[in-house]
Structures are given as structure tokens and as C-alpha cells.
Design a protein around this motif. Structure first.
Motif, mmCIF file in Angstrom:
data_model
loop_
_atom_site.group_PDB
_atom_site.id
_atom_site.type_symbol
_atom_site.label_atom_id
_atom_site.label_comp_id
_atom_site.label_asym_id
_atom_site.label_seq_id
_atom_site.Cartn_x
_atom_site.Cartn_y
_atom_site.Cartn_z
ATOM 1 N N ILE A 1 38.084 -8.232 48.587
ATOM 2 C CA ILE A 1 38.831 -9.490 48.735
ATOM 3 C C ILE A 1 39.115 -9.761 50.215
ATOM 4 O O ILE A 1 38.963 -10.875 50.703
ATOM 5 N N THR B 1 37.548 -12.979 52.484
ATOM 6 C CA THR B 1 38.416 -14.041 52.995
ATOM 7 C C THR B 1 38.612 -13.949 54.502
ATOM 8 O O THR B 1 38.624 -14.972 55.176
ATOM 9 N N SER B 2 38.735 -12.718 55.053
ATOM 10 C CA SER B 2 39.111 -12.661 56.463
ATOM 11 C C SER B 2 37.922 -12.748 57.412
ATOM 12 O O SER B 2 38.095 -13.148 58.556
ATOM 13 N N PRO C 1 35.232 -14.944 57.098
ATOM 14 C CA PRO C 1 35.092 -16.383 57.418
ATOM 15 C C PRO C 1 36.288 -16.920 58.207
ATOM 16 O O PRO C 1 36.096 -17.684 59.157
ATOM 17 N N ALA C 2 37.506 -16.499 57.841
ATOM 18 C CA ALA C 2 38.676 -17.026 58.530
ATOM 19 C C ALA C 2 38.690 -16.597 59.997
ATOM 20 O O ALA C 2 38.924 -17.416 60.894
ATOM 21 N N TYR D 1 36.198 -15.759 61.813
ATOM 22 C CA TYR D 1 35.097 -16.442 62.497
ATOM 23 C C TYR D 1 35.500 -17.873 62.852
ATOM 24 O O TYR D 1 35.347 -18.322 63.991
ATOM 25 N N ALA D 2 36.063 -18.573 61.866
ATOM 26 C CA ALA D 2 36.435 -19.969 62.107
ATOM 27 C C ALA D 2 37.478 -20.069 63.215
ATOM 28 O O ALA D 2 37.394 -20.934 64.086
ATOM 29 N N LEU D 3 38.462 -19.166 63.189
ATOM 30 C CA LEU D 3 39.529 -19.229 64.185
ATOM 31 C C LEU D 3 39.023 -18.914 65.589
ATOM 32 O O LEU D 3 39.479 -19.486 66.577
ATOM 33 N N LEU E 1 35.057 -21.789 66.239
ATOM 34 C CA LEU E 1 34.682 -23.174 65.936
ATOM 35 C C LEU E 1 35.540 -24.194 66.677
ATOM 36 O O LEU E 1 35.465 -25.384 66.395
ATOM 37 N N ILE F 1 44.841 -9.053 54.448
ATOM 38 C CA ILE F 1 44.195 -10.277 54.945
ATOM 39 C C ILE F 1 44.772 -10.699 56.300
ATOM 40 O O ILE F 1 44.011 -10.933 57.236
ATOM 41 N N THR G 1 42.233 -10.522 59.410
ATOM 42 C CA THR G 1 41.848 -11.803 60.004
ATOM 43 C C THR G 1 42.109 -11.775 61.505
ATOM 44 O O THR G 1 41.274 -12.167 62.313
ATOM 45 N N TRP G 2 43.279 -11.249 61.850
ATOM 46 C CA TRP G 2 43.658 -11.141 63.260
ATOM 47 C C TRP G 2 42.683 -10.241 64.022
ATOM 48 O O TRP G 2 42.203 -10.560 65.107
ATOM 49 N N LEU H 1 26.173 -22.772 59.100
ATOM 50 C CA LEU H 1 26.262 -21.684 58.135
ATOM 51 C C LEU H 1 25.099 -20.719 58.318
ATOM 52 O O LEU H 1 25.266 -19.502 58.259
ATOM 53 N N LEU I 1 25.737 -18.496 61.209
ATOM 54 C CA LEU I 1 26.733 -17.472 60.871
ATOM 55 C C LEU I 1 26.097 -16.338 60.073
ATOM 56 O O LEU I 1 26.247 -15.168 60.386
#
Lengths: 304, 290
Positions: free
Chosen positions: B97, B101-102, B104-105, B107-109, B112, B164, B168-169, B194, B197
Motif C-alpha cells: 500500500i 501510494t507514496s 507516485p505522490a 514523484y509528483a511532489l 512536476l 505513507i 512520501t517525504w 506516464l 515515469l
């Protein structure tokens, strides 16, 4: 550029892609941290209990009940003594250790790996070890003290029962927290100290400063952000940790080691009074808030 | 300091020896403090029961021959095997899990250039600091609504609340170090965002993802409160909870088996955590450790 065409630009598509990637993490955290937090505010104002799913709104009754309970004040006092006392000890031990580890010497890596064991061992595991070391009769600490003639034999009045005497019990649970936390303090401080570029220290030396001046005027300001983050983490951990007290004394003897986390657990889960328990645990929030604000401010000022 | 003694190699050497002696002397009490409890647990785990309660002779070594009896007891008379399987299963699902979730998160933070990315990142990380002790009572309601009380699945749902934010951090920091050019090159070659990535960035992100898995595992192992509050059936417990609650019958502590069960899982976790500790510290403080 019109709104209709803006959605087709690469920037807009990048944003859409980005927020889509972020969505699962943000949703998970909002649903299972944000919503429960809000829910705990609601619970604290209800008479919810484990056996009774239909809760009635009772306003501030639970907070009032907590404030009318003598054990609650003992728990607040112990929580503060525990957190502040253990914090000071961890700071002193951690600073001494960090300066020792800053020196180059043979076997530094091995020594460091051994020293961080208390922090890396799962907490429930090491607390069980301490429980055995604090045994009322077969404590290895007492055996050693007795052999050194510092205390009498088992059964004599100066034989310490670490977890059974009120003052000693609070000291013992604090000591285990210090034992677990001092390597963390040392390593965080070490990370700060090694991040100060040697050129800056050298420049200060050329200017004729003493060690204390360099420490106070150059090193401390430079490592302050790291120290803030480290101590904020440690404070949050110490304030909210239940396992040491729960496993060693469960708040006893006679509430001498009762802290807010154990009181919240015993009220909310053991006794099943969810509303009362939620109210007690929320009293931790004002204590946690300064650490969290400090952390937020430090993180926001940092450069990436 | 070294330059001053350069003319006299012998005095320089004795100076070095004296310096080392002083450092070791200073470190000795810390080492005893850190290591002795683990040594004491280990020796207790392989001592005979009656050896534990012998008074008189020094308890630091075996007075009766060592034994594996405590481990036998653990595996044959308790749910220890189930606890290990539960712990592994929880760790697996929590890691899954967390990674899904973390990654993609993070990466986006990091990559992008989203508006509010900085504040969102800090916001997610701050939730790591909302402690279990505030959340466990409302989460007890969530767990019972999902009908997961007394099952280890409740912990699979709850542990990502701290893995998470942390991962993510951590991954956000990691993705910032991957050069932008490789992505741009891929997009010039006709990959979409995508595609870039998945085909270019993820393959070089192995170390970051492995670190995130390790932390999902070690942070889950540090929990005690959630498992204590949500799981009370013997064969559903993870190891730390099982050992701490099932090897005590009333006033009787099975010290040998307690220590055996605690260390058997605690030591591997401590070793892995030890290897990744610098990443943990630099993850939360942003400082590189030398």
C-alpha cells in the motif's frame, strides 16, 4: 488564452497528471488521519462506548469529568515530569556522545552501530528486557549493586523495588525512555555537527575565537534547524508513547507512573468509554502543538 | 596538533594512543548502557529456568548448561509461528500500500512543479507527527465499521497512516536527486509523462523504493499501541504484541521464552534498521550524515 484551450496546454496536462498521482496518498492520509482526528473531537463530546454504538451528544461533559478526576492531574504532572526530565537527560547524554563520536578513532563505525541498538530495537521488545532487569527479586541491577555493597541483600529495607516504589517507578520508566532515546539525540546532533563546513570553523579559528565562542556563535546557529527537528520528533514520541509505562507498570503503583497515554487507553479501550478516552487523549494535543509548530516553521524555512 | 609532533614519531604515536584511550574510556559507559540489556536478554533466552532464579553466584554467565528449551516452548506451546506469519503478512501488505501510494505522490511532489507542492509535501509529512495516541480511539471505530476488529487486517489498514507520510517525504527527497534530463530525453523520444515515469524514472529508483519498503517494515515493527488496541485474539497478533501479552500468565512471567521470542524478531529488525538509520535521520532532518 481561453479556458477551453488552457485545459489542452502541456502545463494543464502536467497538473492533472500530477494531482492524479498525488490523489491516492492524499486520500489515504485524509481518510485515516484527518477524518479520525475530526471524529475524535466529536467522540470526545459524546457518550460513545464500546458496547453502545448510538452515541449521544454530551457537550463538554467528558472534559469536565476528566478535570474532576484526581488521577487525571497525577497523569498530567507525570507526563510533564517524564517528558521534561527525560528530555534533559537525553540532551546531556546525546551531546556528550555526539562530541565523542565526532573524533576520528579506530572502530568508530562498529561503536556507532552498537550504540544505536536501543533506538533500533522495537520498543515492546526492549521494554520486556528492562522489565526482567527491574524484577523485584532477581534484578541483575540489584545483584550488581548489592555486590558493590551499595545496597543490602534481598529483603533488607534498602533493596530497591524499581517498579514497585512510587518515586523509583517513575524514575525507572523515565530511564528506559532515556535509554531508548539518547542514541537518537546523539546521531541527530552528529548529523548537525558534520554538516557544518570545516572551512567556516577554520575561518572562525583564524579570527581568534575560543572553542566556546565558536560553539555558541557558529555551530549552534548553524545546526539549530536540525536540533529543532530532532527534538520535536523526540518530544512527540515521548509524549505519545504508551508502551514503556504500559508494559512496565501500567501506571502503578497507585497511579505513581500514570501518564496521559495510559489513562486514555485504560479509559477508552479497557473500560470501553470511548468518549472519555478521546477527551483525555485530546489533552495531549496542546502539549504536542508547540513541537509541531516548531517543526512546521523549521521545515518551511528550509531550502531545497 | 599532529604537525607539532612530526619530528618525533614515537611521541606522536604515544599521543595517538593516549587520545584513543581517552575516547574509549569516554565511550565505555555508553557502550555498556546500550549493549548490556541486549546481552542480558540473549543470555536469559538460553538459560535454564532454574538458572535464572539461582541466587549467589554471578548471574552474568551460565551456572547450569545452556538450553534451547525456551525456543522449543515458543514454537510448540504458543502461537509464535502464527505471530511471525502475521507480522510478515502485515509488513507485506503495508509495504505494498505504501509503495503504490507514496511513489507516485513523492514523484509528483518532487518533479512536476505543481502549485502548492511544497506545502502539500509538508502537510503530508506533518501527519506523520499526529501520534497514534490521539488517533487510536477514533480508528477503533473505523476498524469496527470495516468489521476488522480482532484481525491482523486492521493493522494493514492502520499502519499506512504513518508509513505513507514518512515514505512520501523520503521518496520526494529521493526523486529530487534523479537528474531531470533522463525524463526530458524520454519525452523527446515520444514517451508521454506516464511513459517517462514508468520506463525511465522508475527503473533508476530501485534504491529509493527499497528504502521505502525497509521503512514500511521497520516502522510497522515499532508499533505497539495499535495492535494492543485492535487485536486481542491470540493467533491474530503480530510478534511484539504476542510476546508482550501471551507469555505472561497472571503473575507468572516466562522470562526465558519472553526474551527468546522478543530477540528472535527484534535483532533482525535492529540490524536492518541500523543499516538504514542514516537514511532515517537524513530523511527527517534533511542533513546528510558523514
Amino acid at each position: 488564452m481561453g479556458v477551453q484551450t488552457w485545459w489542452r496546454t502541456p502545463t494543464a496536462r502536467r497538473y492533472l497528471f500530477g494531482y492524479t498521482l498525488l490523489a491516492p496518498a492524499v486520500l489515504y492520509v485524509s481518510l485515516l488521519v484527518g477524518v479520525p482526528f475530526a471524529f475524535s473531537l466529536y467522540l470526545s463530546m459524546s457518550d460513545a462506548s464500546v458496547g453502545n454504538p448510538v452515541a449521544r451528544f454530551v457537550g463538554l461533559e467528558n472534559f469536565k469529568a476528566a478535570l474532576e478526576n484526581a488521577t487525571f492531574y497525577t497523569a498530567v504532572r507525570n507526563t510533564l515530569v517524564f517528558t521534561v526530565g527525560a528530555g534533559i537527560l537525553k540532551g546531556l547524554l546525546g551531546t556528550t556522545l555526539a562530541f565523542l563520536l565526532l573524533q576520528p578513532f579506530k572502530g568508530r563505525k562498529v561503536v556507532r552501530a552498537l550504540l544505536v541498538i536501543p533506538f533500533t530495537l522495537p520498543i515492546a521488545v526492549s521494554v520486556l528486557g528492562w522489565k526482567w532487569m527491574f524484577d523485584s527479586q532477581f534484578s541483575v541491577i540489584n545483584w550488581a549493586l548489592s555486590r558493590l555493597q551499595l545496597i543490602g541483600a534481598y529483603g533488607s529495607p534498602d533493596w530497591p523495588v524499581w517498579l514497585g516504589q512510587p518515586g523509583l517507578a517513575l524514575f525507572s520508566v523515565m530511564f528506559v525512555n532515556v535509554w531508548r532515546g539518547f542514541p537518537f539525540s546523539a546521531i541527530v546532533l552528529l548529523a548537525g555537527l558534520t554538516s557544518v563546513p570545516p572551512e567556516i570553523i577554520d575561518a572562525a579559528k583564524v579570527d581568534g575565537t575560543t572553542f566556546m565562542q565558536r560553539f555558541r556563535l557558529v555551530i549552534v546557529p548553524m545546526i539549530a534547524p536540525i536540533l529543532f527537528i530532532g527534538s520535536a520528533f523526540d518530544t512527540v514520541f515521548t509524549l505519545s508513547d504508551l508502551s514503556i509505562v504500559y508494559l512496565l507498570t501500567n501506571g502503578g503503583p497507585d497511579a505513581a507512573t500514570e501518564i496521559l497515554p495510559t489513562l486514555a487507553y485504560n479509559t477508552g479501550i479497557r473500560a470501553g468509554a470511548l468518549g472519555r478516552g478521546a477527551a483525555i487523549s485530546l489533552f495531549l494535543f496542546p502539549l504536542l502543538l508547540p513541537a509541531m509548530i516548531l517543526l512546521l516553521r523549521t521545515l518551511r524555512r528550509r531550502q531545497y | 596538533m599532529i604537525a607539532a609532533g612530526a619530528g618525533h614519531p614515537r611521541s606522536q604515536r604515544s599521543k595517538e594512543i593516549r587520545r584513543h584511550a581517552l575516547i574509549y574510556l569516554g565511550l565505555a559507559p555508553f557502550l555498556v548502557l546500550a549493549v548490556f540489556p541486549v546481552f542480558w536478554m540473549a543470555i536469559t533466552a538460553i538459560k535454564q529456568d532454574s538458572d535464572l532464579y539461582l541466587v549467589g553466584a554471578a548471574p552474568f554467565w551460565f551456572r547450569l548448561p545452556p538450553t534451547w528449551k525456551n525456543f522449543d516452548f515458543l514454537f510448540n506451546n504458543t502461537f509464535y509461528k502464527d505471530w511471525i506469519i502475521n507480522t510478515m503478512a502485515i509488513s507485506f501488505w503495508v509495504s505494498a500500500i505504501t509503495i503504490l501510494t507514496s511513489v507516485p505522490a513523492g514523484y509528483a511532489l518532487a518533479r512536476l512543479r505543481l502549485p502548492f507542492a511544497e506545502n502539500l509535501g509538508i502537510g503530508i509529512f506533518m501527519t506523520y507527527l499526529v501520534p497514534a495516541i490521539i488517533l487510536f480511539i477514533p480508528l477503533a471505530r473505523v476498524v469496527s465499521t470495516l468489521d476488522l476488529q480482532d484481525s491482523w487486517w486492521s493493522l494493514v489498514v492502520v499502519y499506512p497512516t504513518f508509513t505513507i507520510p514518512f515514505c512520501t517525504w523520503l521518496l520526494m527527497g529521493f526523486f529530487k536527486t534523479v537528474p531531470f534530463e533522463i525524463e526530458e530525453a524520454a519525452m523527446v523520444d515520444g514517451c508521454g509523462q506516464l511513459g517517462a515515469l514508468c520506463r525511465v524514472v522508475l527503473p533508476v529508483s530501485g534504491p529509493g523504493i527499497i528504502t521505502a519498503i525497509i521503512f514500511s517494515f521497520t516502522l510497522s515493527m515499532q508499533d505497539f499501541l495499535y495492535s494492543l488496541a485492535f487485536v486481542s485474539i491470540s493467533d491474530q497478533k503480530p510478534v511484539p504484541l504476542g510476546v508482550a501479552t501471551e507469555l505472561i500468565r497472571g503473575d507468572i512471567y516466562f522470562w526465558g521464552s519472553l526474551m527468546a521470542g522478543a530477540l528472535l524478531v527484534g535483532v533482525p529488525v535492529a540490524i536492518v534498521y541500523n543499516l538504514f538509520l542514516d537514511k532515517f535521520i537524513s530523511g527527517i532532518t534533511g542533513a546528510a550524515i558523514k
